[in-house]
Design a protein around this motif. Sequence first.
Motif, PDB file in Angstrom:
ATOM      1  N   MET A  59       0.855  -1.172   0.000  1.00  0.00           N
ATOM      2  CA  MET A  59       0.000   0.000   0.000  1.00  0.00           C
ATOM      3  C   MET A  59       0.902   1.237   0.000  1.00  0.00           C
ATOM      4  O   MET A  59       1.766   1.368   0.862  1.00  0.00           O
ATOM      5  N   PRO A  60       0.694   2.173  -0.931  1.00  0.00           N
ATOM      6  CA  PRO A  60       1.493   3.395  -0.960  1.00  0.00           C
ATOM      7  C   PRO A  60       1.243   4.242   0.287  1.00  0.00           C
ATOM      8  O   PRO A  60       0.165   4.212   0.876  1.00  0.00           O
ATOM      9  N   LYS A  61       2.243   5.000   0.662  1.00  0.00           N
ATOM     10  CA  LYS A  61       2.149   5.871   1.824  1.00  0.00           C
ATOM     11  C   LYS A  61       2.275   7.311   1.347  1.00  0.00           C
ATOM     12  O   LYS A  61       3.119   7.618   0.501  1.00  0.00           O
ATOM     13  N   VAL A  62       1.428   8.200   1.872  1.00  0.00           N
ATOM     14  CA  VAL A  62       1.432   9.602   1.485  1.00  0.00           C
ATOM     15  C   VAL A  62       1.682  10.439   2.735  1.00  0.00           C
ATOM     16  O   VAL A  62       1.027  10.237   3.760  1.00  0.00           O
ATOM     17  N   ASN A  63       2.603  11.383   2.644  1.00  0.00           N
ATOM     18  CA  ASN A  63       2.867  12.318   3.734  1.00  0.00           C
ATOM     19  C   ASN A  63       2.587  13.732   3.242  1.00  0.00           C
ATOM     20  O   ASN A  63       2.981  14.092   2.132  1.00  0.00           O
ATOM     21  N   PHE A  64       1.924  14.547   4.060  1.00  0.00           N
ATOM     22  CA  PHE A  64       1.684  15.938   3.699  1.00  0.00           C
ATOM     23  C   PHE A  64       1.483  16.746   4.968  1.00  0.00           C
ATOM     24  O   PHE A  64       1.208  16.206   6.034  1.00  0.00           O
ATOM     25  N   ARG A  65       1.632  18.048   4.846  1.00  0.00           N
ATOM     26  CA  ARG A  65       1.486  18.956   5.985  1.00  0.00           C
ATOM     27  C   ARG A  65       0.107  19.611   5.953  1.00  0.00           C
ATOM     28  O   ARG A  65      -0.435  19.879   4.894  1.00  0.00           O
ATOM     29  N   LEU A  66      -0.423  19.862   7.145  1.00  0.00           N
ATOM     30  CA  LEU A  66      -1.716  20.534   7.292  1.00  0.00           C
ATOM     31  C   LEU A  66      -1.546  21.768   8.172  1.00  0.00           C
ATOM     32  O   LEU A  66      -0.710  21.772   9.075  1.00  0.00           O
ATOM     33  N   GLU A  67      -2.353  22.749   7.919  1.00  0.00           N
ATOM     34  CA  GLU A  67      -2.400  23.882   8.841  1.00  0.00           C
ATOM     35  C   GLU A  67      -3.010  23.391  10.141  1.00  0.00           C
ATOM     36  O   GLU A  67      -3.848  22.472  10.157  1.00  0.00           O
ATOM     37  N   GLU A  68      -2.621  24.000  11.244  1.00  0.00           N
ATOM     38  CA  GLU A  68      -3.068  23.565  12.569  1.00  0.00           C
ATOM     39  C   GLU A  68      -4.600  23.545  12.688  1.00  0.00           C
ATOM     40  O   GLU A  68      -5.175  22.596  13.209  1.00  0.00           O
ATOM     41  N   ALA A  69      -5.255  24.582  12.179  1.00  0.00           N
ATOM     42  CA  ALA A  69      -6.724  24.659  12.284  1.00  0.00           C
ATOM     43  C   ALA A  69      -7.391  23.500  11.549  1.00  0.00           C
ATOM     44  O   ALA A  69      -8.350  22.911  12.054  1.00  0.00           O
ATOM     45  N   LEU A  70      -6.882  23.170  10.357  1.00  0.00           N
ATOM     46  CA  LEU A  70      -7.449  22.056   9.605  1.00  0.00           C
ATOM     47  C   LEU A  70      -7.209  20.739  10.336  1.00  0.00           C
ATOM     48  O   LEU A  70      -8.104  19.895  10.425  1.00  0.00           O
ATOM     49  N   HIS A  71      -6.024  20.568  10.881  1.00  0.00           N
ATOM     50  CA  HIS A  71      -5.700  19.349  11.630  1.00  0.00           C
ATOM     51  C   HIS A  71      -6.641  19.181  12.817  1.00  0.00           C
ATOM     52  O   HIS A  71      -7.189  18.093  13.044  1.00  0.00           O
ATOM     53  N   LEU A  72      -6.851  20.258  13.568  1.00  0.00           N
ATOM     54  CA  LEU A  72      -7.752  20.180  14.735  1.00  0.00           C
ATOM     55  C   LEU A  72      -9.179  19.852  14.308  1.00  0.00           C
ATOM     56  O   LEU A  72      -9.850  19.046  14.949  1.00  0.00           O
ATOM     57  N   ALA A  73      -9.626  20.465  13.214  1.00  0.00           N
ATOM     58  CA  ALA A  73     -10.988  20.194  12.727  1.00  0.00           C
ATOM     59  C   ALA A  73     -11.125  18.737  12.291  1.00  0.00           C
ATOM     60  O   ALA A  73     -12.129  18.078  12.598  1.00  0.00           O
ATOM     61  N   LEU A  74     -10.114  18.216  11.596  1.00  0.00           N
ATOM     62  CA  LEU A  74     -10.156  16.812  11.179  1.00  0.00           C
ATOM     63  C   LEU A  74     -10.128  15.882  12.388  1.00  0.00           C
ATOM     64  O   LEU A  74     -10.833  14.870  12.412  1.00  0.00           O
ATOM     65  N   MET A  75      -9.335  16.225  13.385  1.00  0.00           N
ATOM     66  CA  MET A  75      -9.276  15.409  14.605  1.00  0.00           C
ATOM     67  C   MET A  75     -10.638  15.370  15.293  1.00  0.00           C
ATOM     68  O   MET A  75     -11.094  14.312  15.730  1.00  0.00           O
ATOM     69  N   ARG A  76     -11.304  16.525  15.389  1.00  0.00           N
ATOM     70  CA  ARG A  76     -12.635  16.574  16.020  1.00  0.00           C
ATOM     71  C   ARG A  76     -13.628  15.723  15.252  1.00  0.00           C
ATOM     72  O   ARG A  76     -14.396  14.972  15.829  1.00  0.00           O
ATOM     73  N   ARG A  77     -13.626  15.849  13.912  1.00  0.00           N
ATOM     74  CA  ARG A  77     -14.564  15.083  13.095  1.00  0.00           C
ATOM     75  C   ARG A  77     -14.284  13.590  13.194  1.00  0.00           C
ATOM     76  O   ARG A  77     -15.216  12.785  13.284  1.00  0.00           O
ATOM     77  N   ALA A  78     -13.012  13.204  13.200  1.00  0.00           N
ATOM     78  CA  ALA A  78     -12.655  11.791  13.326  1.00  0.00           C
ATOM     79  C   ALA A  78     -13.104  11.257  14.681  1.00  0.00           C
ATOM     80  O   ALA A  78     -13.678  10.170  14.770  1.00  0.00           O
ATOM     81  N   ARG A  79     -12.874  12.034  15.733  1.00  0.00           N
ATOM     82  CA  ARG A  79     -13.281  11.616  17.082  1.00  0.00           C
ATOM     83  C   ARG A  79     -14.802  11.475  17.150  1.00  0.00           C
ATOM     84  O   ARG A  79     -15.320  10.517  17.708  1.00  0.00           O
ATOM     85  N   ALA A  80     -15.512  12.423  16.536  1.00  0.00           N
ATOM     86  CA  ALA A  80     -16.982  12.369  16.538  1.00  0.00           C
ATOM     87  C   ALA A  80     -17.490  11.151  15.768  1.00  0.00           C
ATOM     88  O   ALA A  80     -18.536  10.599  16.099  1.00  0.00           O
ATOM     89  N   ALA A  81     -16.753  10.731  14.736  1.00  0.00           N
ATOM     90  CA  ALA A  81     -17.128   9.541  13.957  1.00  0.00           C
ATOM     91  C   ALA A  81     -16.588   8.264  14.587  1.00  0.00           C
ATOM     92  O   ALA A  81     -16.779   7.183  14.056  1.00  0.00           O
ATOM     93  N   ASN A  82     -15.886   8.418  15.713  1.00  0.00           N
ATOM     94  CA  ASN A  82     -15.300   7.283  16.439  1.00  0.00           C
ATOM     95  C   ASN A  82     -14.321   6.501  15.549  1.00  0.00           C
ATOM     96  O   ASN A  82     -14.346   5.278  15.514  1.00  0.00           O
ATOM     97  N   LEU A  83     -13.477   7.272  14.834  1.00  0.00           N
ATOM     98  CA  LEU A  83     -12.497   6.675  13.930  1.00  0.00           C
ATOM     99  C   LEU A  83     -11.115   7.252  14.208  1.00  0.00           C
ATOM    100  O   LEU A  83     -10.997   8.414  14.580  1.00  0.00           O
ATOM    101  N   PRO A  84     -10.074   6.449  13.975  1.00  0.00           N
ATOM    102  CA  PRO A  84      -8.726   7.015  14.011  1.00  0.00           C
ATOM    103  C   PRO A  84      -8.601   8.043  12.882  1.00  0.00           C
ATOM    104  O   PRO A  84      -9.252   7.914  11.833  1.00  0.00           O
ATOM    105  N   LEU A  85      -7.762   9.056  13.075  1.00  0.00           N
ATOM    106  CA  LEU A  85      -7.612  10.111  12.076  1.00  0.00           C
ATOM    107  C   LEU A  85      -7.254   9.548  10.703  1.00  0.00           C
ATOM    108  O   LEU A  85      -7.837   9.950   9.691  1.00  0.00           O
TER     109      LEU A  85
END
Length: 99
Positions: A1-27
């Motif tokens: 499986m290919p691996k992808v690395n990229f940078r996110l702005e802090e606000a986007l990262h926090l928003a994605l973390m909240r949405r993942a937590r709300a969906a009960n999924l790992p980021l």
Amino acid sequence: MPKVNFRLEEALHLALMRRARAANLPLSRFIRQVLEQAIDERKRYVFSSQDEILATSIQILSILATSVGRRSPEALEQGMAQARSILAERGLLGEEEGR
């Protein structure tokens, strides 16, 4: 499986973390599903089964809140305040709503 690395702005990262937590999924799984949705030709929403559960829950809670509100407006107000606090804690309310 290919691996992808990229940078996110802090606000986007926090928003994605909240949405993942709300969906009960790992980021990582949440982001994979969002990317799958982006390329889905049928434009289906990845979490559709959870939406159906959410819709049913909202209907049930609305009926319950109406009943409690008629019997004890104070109890309803206290319950709503607690619900707002929990939702804000999980990042499920906008900044204005959480206040």
